[in-house]
Structure formats: C-alpha cells, structure tokens
Design an enzyme around this catalytic site. Structure first.
Site, PDB file in Angstrom:
ATOM      1  N   HIS A   5       0.849  -1.194   0.000  1.00  0.00           N
ATOM      2  CA  HIS A   5       0.000   0.000   0.000  1.00  0.00           C
ATOM      3  C   HIS A   5       0.884   1.244   0.000  1.00  0.00           C
ATOM      4  O   HIS A   5       1.203   1.788   1.060  1.00  0.00           O
ATOM      5  CB  HIS A   5      -0.915  -0.002   1.233  1.00  0.00           C
ATOM      6  CG  HIS A   5      -1.869  -1.158   1.260  1.00  0.00           C
ATOM      7  ND1 HIS A   5      -1.473  -2.438   1.613  1.00  0.00           N
ATOM      8  CD2 HIS A   5      -3.197  -1.228   0.974  1.00  0.00           C
ATOM      9  CE1 HIS A   5      -2.527  -3.241   1.552  1.00  0.00           C
ATOM     10  NE2 HIS A   5      -3.577  -2.537   1.166  1.00  0.00           N
ATOM     11  N   THR A  65      -0.980   5.868   0.672  1.00  0.00           N
ATOM     12  CA  THR A  65      -1.133   6.575   1.944  1.00  0.00           C
ATOM     13  C   THR A  65       0.219   6.854   2.572  1.00  0.00           C
ATOM     14  O   THR A  65       0.434   7.923   3.153  1.00  0.00           O
ATOM     15  CB  THR A  65      -2.022   5.748   2.892  1.00  0.00           C
ATOM     16  OG1 THR A  65      -3.301   5.576   2.294  1.00  0.00           O
ATOM     17  CG2 THR A  65      -2.183   6.444   4.230  1.00  0.00           C
ATOM     18  N   ASN A  76      -8.097  11.576   2.623  1.00  0.00           N
ATOM     19  CA  ASN A  76      -7.640  11.641   1.226  1.00  0.00           C
ATOM     20  C   ASN A  76      -8.727  11.261   0.224  1.00  0.00           C
ATOM     21  O   ASN A  76      -8.489  11.273  -0.987  1.00  0.00           O
ATOM     22  CB  ASN A  76      -6.377  10.791   1.026  1.00  0.00           C
ATOM     23  CG  ASN A  76      -6.590   9.320   1.314  1.00  0.00           C
ATOM     24  OD1 ASN A  76      -7.586   8.729   0.903  1.00  0.00           O
ATOM     25  ND2 ASN A  76      -5.640   8.702   2.026  1.00  0.00           N
ATOM     26  N   HIS A 135      -3.797   3.027  -3.974  1.00  0.00           N
ATOM     27  CA  HIS A 135      -4.071   2.679  -2.576  1.00  0.00           C
ATOM     28  C   HIS A 135      -3.408   1.358  -2.186  1.00  0.00           C
ATOM     29  O   HIS A 135      -2.714   1.299  -1.175  1.00  0.00           O
ATOM     30  CB  HIS A 135      -5.581   2.587  -2.320  1.00  0.00           C
ATOM     31  CG  HIS A 135      -5.932   2.016  -0.975  1.00  0.00           C
ATOM     32  ND1 HIS A 135      -6.045   2.788   0.150  1.00  0.00           N
ATOM     33  CD2 HIS A 135      -6.176   0.734  -0.578  1.00  0.00           C
ATOM     34  CE1 HIS A 135      -6.330   2.014   1.183  1.00  0.00           C
ATOM     35  NE2 HIS A 135      -6.430   0.766   0.759  1.00  0.00           N
ATOM     36  N   SER A 145     -25.641  -7.781  35.693  1.00  0.00           N
ATOM     37  CA  SER A 145     -25.786  -9.144  35.181  1.00  0.00           C
ATOM     38  C   SER A 145     -24.451  -9.889  35.153  1.00  0.00           C
ATOM     39  O   SER A 145     -24.393 -11.086  35.407  1.00  0.00           O
ATOM     40  CB  SER A 145     -26.381  -9.116  33.770  1.00  0.00           C
ATOM     41  OG  SER A 145     -27.696  -8.602  33.792  1.00  0.00           O
ATOM     42  N   GLU A 192     -19.685  -3.495  22.800  1.00  0.00           N
ATOM     43  CA  GLU A 192     -18.838  -4.670  23.018  1.00  0.00           C
ATOM     44  C   GLU A 192     -17.566  -4.649  22.167  1.00  0.00           C
ATOM     45  O   GLU A 192     -16.475  -4.969  22.654  1.00  0.00           O
ATOM     46  CB  GLU A 192     -19.618  -5.955  22.728  1.00  0.00           C
ATOM     47  CG  GLU A 192     -20.764  -6.236  23.676  1.00  0.00           C
ATOM     48  CD  GLU A 192     -22.078  -5.618  23.217  1.00  0.00           C
ATOM     49  OE1 GLU A 192     -23.109  -5.906  23.849  1.00  0.00           O
ATOM     50  OE2 GLU A 192     -22.074  -4.844  22.230  1.00  0.00           O
ATOM     51  N   HIS A 237     -30.406 -14.935  22.852  1.00  0.00           N
ATOM     52  CA  HIS A 237     -29.450 -14.679  23.924  1.00  0.00           C
ATOM     53  C   HIS A 237     -28.751 -15.954  24.412  1.00  0.00           C
ATOM     54  O   HIS A 237     -27.886 -15.873  25.292  1.00  0.00           O
ATOM     55  CB  HIS A 237     -30.150 -14.010  25.114  1.00  0.00           C
ATOM     56  CG  HIS A 237     -30.409 -12.553  24.913  1.00  0.00           C
ATOM     57  ND1 HIS A 237     -31.028 -12.052  23.784  1.00  0.00           N
ATOM     58  CD2 HIS A 237     -30.115 -11.470  25.690  1.00  0.00           C
ATOM     59  CE1 HIS A 237     -31.114 -10.730  23.887  1.00  0.00           C
ATOM     60  NE2 HIS A 237     -30.562 -10.353  25.022  1.00  0.00           N
TER      61      HIS A 237
END
Length: 677
Positions: A11, A14, A173, A255, A376, A412, A474
């Site tokens: 790459h 960048t 960019n 890129h 919980s 999470e 769940h």
C-alpha cells in the site's frame, strides 16, 4: 515506492502522502527515545491504518530504532521485520498489531485510559503535565478506520471520558480501494467528532487549489493537541493520496498496489531524484534524521530527573510501579480468594463477582467493567469508584477520573479494542464483561488479543440455554467451540463457585494470553471435590472416580453440565457400572499437559466415554474417541424456564446415563440379557 515495487504488493499511496506528517511527528513532536523503545515516559504512536505500514517502518528506520534499509527491501517477505501490517512484539517501536481497520483507534483510546489510571495509582497529586506519567497517545487513522463501526464506539467513549492525552490525526484523502469514497461515504466526519465532544482542528493541504504540504500548519495543530488537556483532539488532515505520482495520485489504483516501474520513475523525476536508483538514501539525509536520537536522549534525561525524584518521594508507589510493570503478582495474593461450602447453590457469575471484590484490595492492577451489564455480569468490585470524569458520576456509580470500575456502555466491539490498548500500555490487568452470546460482537478484538498474547480477561456470563426465558437470541450454542478455535485464547467454563475462584487464579497467573470465563446465570451446586487450584489449572481433572478405582466409563463435563455428570455417575454406580467424572473447565490448559497426566485423567484403555456440554458437540470427539458419545445441542435454544429447556432438549442425567450405556455397547461391554431360545 521502491519497497512496494520490490515486494510486488503493498500500500504505497497513503504512506506517500502521510510521509511528511509521520516525519514531523517522529522528528519534532513525539516524545520518544529510539535507543530505548520501551522507555516508560514515552509517548505512544498507533498506526490504525496498518495497511500503510511503511508510514511507520520508514520512520523507525530513519529515527534509528534498528530497522535497516535491507529490512525495508524485505517488506512483506518471509521472516522479515517488516510484515504487511505492523505486528506487536515482532518489530521494535511497534506499539500494537494493526490491520483490521478501526482497531488501532480503539487501542489508542485504551492506552489513553490506562495512562490516566496509572497516573492515579502512582502519582495522583501531581499538577497537570508535571508527573513522569504524563504523556500523549498519538494515532494516525484513515477514512477506512472511521467508517468501521468500532470507531464510533471508542470515539464516543473517548469524548465522554475527556481523554486530553489522546490525539487522532485523520488522513482525509477521499480514496479507498473502490476509488473515490463518495461512492459510500458522505457524512461530515468533523461534525461527528465535534458531537462526541472532541477538540477538532482542520489542516487542508489543498486549500489554495494547488497541493502544498504545509508542515508548519500541521505542527501548530499537533502542538495545540498537546496543549489541550480536557478533551481528546481530532485533527483532520486533507491530503492527496499518492502525491506526487503524476498519473496515479488521487486514484484507487495507488491505494493497494505497486505503482509500476514507469510511474515510479516519473514520480522520482517530479521529485528531482534519479529514476534509475532504488532505495537511495544519501548519508547526509540519514545523519540528519538520526539527530532525533539525541533529542530523545535529552528528553529522557530530563524526564529521568523527575522520575527519580518521584521514586525517592514515593517509595511504596515506586515498589508498586515496579511490580505492576513486570506483571508480577504479590506474595500470597491468592489467600484473598473466597471458598464456598459444599452443597451451596451459587451461580458462577456471582462467584466471579465475589472473587473480584475479594481481590480488589490486594491487586490494584486489576480493573475493568462491563458493556452496560454490570449487574448481570457481576463485574463491579464492591466499594470501588468508577473511572469517570467527576461531572458524569451517578448516584448508582460514584467515581472520579482515577477510578477503577469501567463503564463501556453498550459497545462490546469497542470494549474489546480498548481492553487491548489498556493491556498494551503497561502492566495493569483489564477485564470486560458481556453475555457470552455477544462475544460475537467483540470477536475481532479477542482474536487480536490472542495474536498479541495480551493478558486480557473476558467475563462472559449467561453462558448457555441455562439463561432461560430470554430465548434463542441470547442463548449461546456455537460460541464455546467457536472461541476455542482461536489459537492462544483460553476458554474457561468452571463447574461451580470453587472452580470459578480457582479459574481466576489460573487466569491471573498467566501473563501471556487472553482468557474468557464462561459463567452461568443460574445457580449450580458447589460440588464435592471441585475447585482444587492445581487441578483446575491443569484444565481437566478427576472430580469423582469410580468406586473401585477402575472406571468402565468416563464422563467429561464442563460448567453447569458437570452436575449432570455427577448425577449420572450415581445412577451408573448403583447399577454396578464403575464410573469416573472428569471436570474439564479449560480444554486449552488440558492440552498443554504432558501425555502422562492426560492418561491418568483419561485412561487410553477406557474407550467408553461421554462428553456433555450445553452447546454444539464439535470438538469433543478429540476427547471421547470413536466409541464415545457426545451430548449437546445442534440447534438453537428456546424461551422457557431453564429447567424446562434442559429437560425438553434432553440435557438430563438420565440421558447422560443412556449415552454412557450406548458407548459401552460400542465397545462390546454391553452383553445384554438372554431371553432363551
């Protein structure tokens, strides 16, 4: 350009456009000492856009961290110090493993939180900027990082926490693999960060209509970020990817692929370089860049004066700092662990919470919380303040900036990346809780914790159909074995309260790997013989042996199903079938044992075996063999009281007995009864 060209992949774009920003940061802004990459007083640099690994590798080379020109030539090759994405513990100066986009931003937030917590432990009364534990966390991020949902989770929390020691430079960019980001991205990212409560600055190198790398403007922004101590800083830096490549700049083609020989040569001509030379670094350029070593050594010498003064004035805190930095546990810490009476009924999540509260006074390095499920998950240490700006504390959770109880909100995935950043920063031991089924939301972060060998602990409760009425959305079914499939992750499912305490002991004694505790919502009986710390640490052990010491069948159980194995043993023994029960709280720990120990637990001669666990059966064949039976679930759960679900899905002692007899029949041990001619 040369490195990617030689590798044939990579790459470059960048790394080309960010080169001035990276060089400026490492040369003039970042507080670091290349001769000691682990200096305690250093700023941290996180390259969240890890695909642009050359952004970091080239600065490590120029600054004198030990990388050579040959290392750059070996980019992405077998055994090199310059893999395709930076890897923690593999290359000096790399603070975290990045590649999956957005993770680095989360790591940087975790590092900033850890820095504040550590200051509270070691030097809470110093004036702002006056402590040897005051430093900055710098992060480079791309559009890709900020498109990933995890960036929202961690950035929102960073703003809420008012992390003034954090600065993110956003390389805007407007290009990704699919070329112009307009195809999928149109929100105002600057306004987004303003809404989070960040200090937002903009530097635009295209503002004049011609591309001008205004390094002075960026320098002013970076210094403003360091001066802002009450909010994290977000610097939008407008660049042109791949500048000054004449034909490929500002395109998706630059890129993630090599420019090609013609474009490399053309770009070198634009820069006034010899197009026929590759990896050309004039000695005077390198000498000039390496002057940063002297700057770093001078900064460290000055810092060291303050550090030594702090040590002399705070000998007890200095002793704590030394111990925590080495991740060394204090003598006799485990004496604080609670024990439980045989026969008592205790949910393992409750036992875990009591373990945490008991350990709070003896292990100040242990801290954590939950993704909005503290009640919980039982993750709140009793009486410990929350880690929160004073103005955001609540009646339920009083606290301060140096508190201990973490509140991640319903985030999470962000929690997972932040926990990794905390563990990376120094020596504190973080934990984070949610329901086991939602470990899916944080799996990429868990995987990276395993990859980096970080001692992060996950408190995953509501671990089976045993959570009952909340139903199949769940109730984790496939999660235990899906998590066991991650190399380097210990999945621990204790059978009762005493095993839970011993599981925490074993987890904390490991400082080179993450672990997940899978804990029950429902009460389970405290079993006779369960929970010996040495036995639990082996991952599997004989909980109850056959009455004659010579088992004909072995039943293996984990978690809440161990009680079924114990009940089944009672029935089988009453029928004259000598039966052994093995509790196996951690498959990974058991696999680590030598062959002799494993044979004493699972005798090779005993072919009749049963494994019982309230989840998919994949994986248990390794332990029960061809003649064995596995009792589990190959389907989703249901909404009902948990005892009803266990009964209706056939997870009962009677079914375990039937499975044991089926296994015995496979071995030829079941001769039946004659009925005559």
């Amino acid at each position: 350009m040369d490195a990617v060209e030689k590798a044939g992949s990579g790459h470059p774009g960048t790394a080309m456009s960010l080169a001035p920003a990276a060089y400026l940061l490492f040369q003039r802004v970042l507080r670091h000492d290349p001769s000691d990459p682990k200096w305690t007083g250093r700023d941290r640099f996180v390259l969240s856009c890890g695909h642009s690994s050359l952004t970091l590798y080239i600065q490590l080379y120029l600054s004198g961290y030990g990388l050579t020109l040959d290392d750059l030539k070996a980019l992405r090759q077998w055994g090199s110090l310059t893999p395709g994405h930076p890897e923690y513990g593999h290359t000096a100066g790399v603070e975290t493993t990045t590649g999956p986009l957005g993770q680095g931003v989360g790591n940087a937030v975790g590092m900033a939180m850890a820095a504040r917590r550590e200051r509270g432990l070691f030097d809470p009364d110093a004036a702002p900027g006056a402590s040897p534990f005051d430093h900055m966390i710098w992060c480079f991020a791309s559009e890709g990082d900020l498109e990933e949902g995890i960036s929202h989770e961690v950035s929102a929390l960073a703003g809420h926490q008012k992390l003034g020691n954090l600065a993110v430079v956003f390389d805007s960019n407007h290009i990704s693999i699919e070329d112009d980001t307009q195809i999928a991205l149109s929100e105002d990212i600057v306004k987004r960060y303003e809404a989070y409560g960040w200090h937002v600055l903009e530097v635009d190198w295209t503002t004049t209509g011609e591309y001008k790398e205004d390094v002075q403007a960026l320098y002013a922004a970076l210094e403003a970020a360091r001066a802002e101590t009450d909010r994290p800083t977000f610097i939008k830096l407008r660049t042109i990817i791949g500048w000054p490549a004449p034909n490929k700049q500002n395109t998706g083609k630059i890129h993630g692929s090599a420019l090609g020989a013609d474009e490399v040569a053309a770009t070198k001509r634009v820069l006034g370089m010899d197009p026929d030379k590759s990896f050309a670094v004039p000695s005077e350029v390198l000498d000039h860049a390496r002057e940063v070593v002297e700057r770093g050594r001078a900064l460290r010498a000055e810092w060291d004066k303050g550090y030594q003064s702090w040590r002399e004035a705070n000998p007890e805190r200095a002793e704590l700092f030394d111990r925590i930095s080495k991740r060394k546990l204090p003598e006799g810490w485990d004496k604080a662990l609670p024990t439980y009476e045989i026969g008592s009924q205790v949910a393992t999540r409750k036992a875990s919470g009591e373990v945490l509260s008991a350990l709070a006074p003896v292990l100040p390095e242990l801290w954590g919380g939950s993704a909005d499920l503290a009640e919980s998950n039982n993750t709140t240490m009793k009486g410990e303040p929350s880690f929160i700006p004073d103005e955001y504390q609540t009646k339920e959770f009083p606290g301060n900036r140096y508190g201990r109880t973490l509140h991640f909100g319903i985030r999470e995935h962000g929690m997972g990346a932040i926990l990794n950043g905390i563990a990376l920063h120094n020596g504190t031991r973080p934990y984070g809780g949610t329901f086991l089924v939602f470990s899916d939301y944080m799996r990429p972060s868990v995987r990276l914790a395993a990859l980096m060998k970080l001692p992060v602990t996950y408190v995953w409760t509501h671990d089976s159909i045993g959570l009952g009425e909340d139903g199949p959305t769940h109730q984790p079914i496939e999660h235990l074995w899906a998590l066991r499939a991650i190399p380097g992750l210990d999945v621990v499912r204790p059978a009762d309260a005493n095993e839970t305490a011993s599981a925490w002991k074993a987890v904390l004694e490991h400082d080179d790997r993450p672990a997940g505790l899978a804990l029950t919502r429902q009460n389970v009986p405290t079993l006779d013989g369960a929970g010996d710390p040495d036995a639990v640490a082996r991952g599997g052990y004989v909980l109850q042996d056959a009455s004659n010491g010579q088992p004909e069948v072995v039943i293996i159980g984990t978690g809440s199903e161990v009680q079924l194995a114990v009940e089944a043993r009672t029935i089988l023994e009453s029928q004259g079938i000598p039966t052994r029960v093995v509790s196996m709280p951690c498959v990974e720990w058991f696999r680590e044992q030598d062959a002799a120990y494993k044979q004493t637990v699972l005798p090779p001669a005993v072919k009749a075996r049963v494994a019982v666990e309230a989840g998919i059966t994949m994986g248990w064949r390794e332990f029960v063999g061809d003649a064995g039976e596995v009792l589990g679930l190959e389907h989703f759960g249901a909404s009902a009281p948990y005892k009803t679900i266990y009964e209706q899905f056939g997870l009962t002692a009677e079914r375990v007995v039937a499975a044991a007899k089926a296994s015995l029949a496979k071995t030829g041990a079941d001769k039946g009864e004659t009925t005559g001619n």
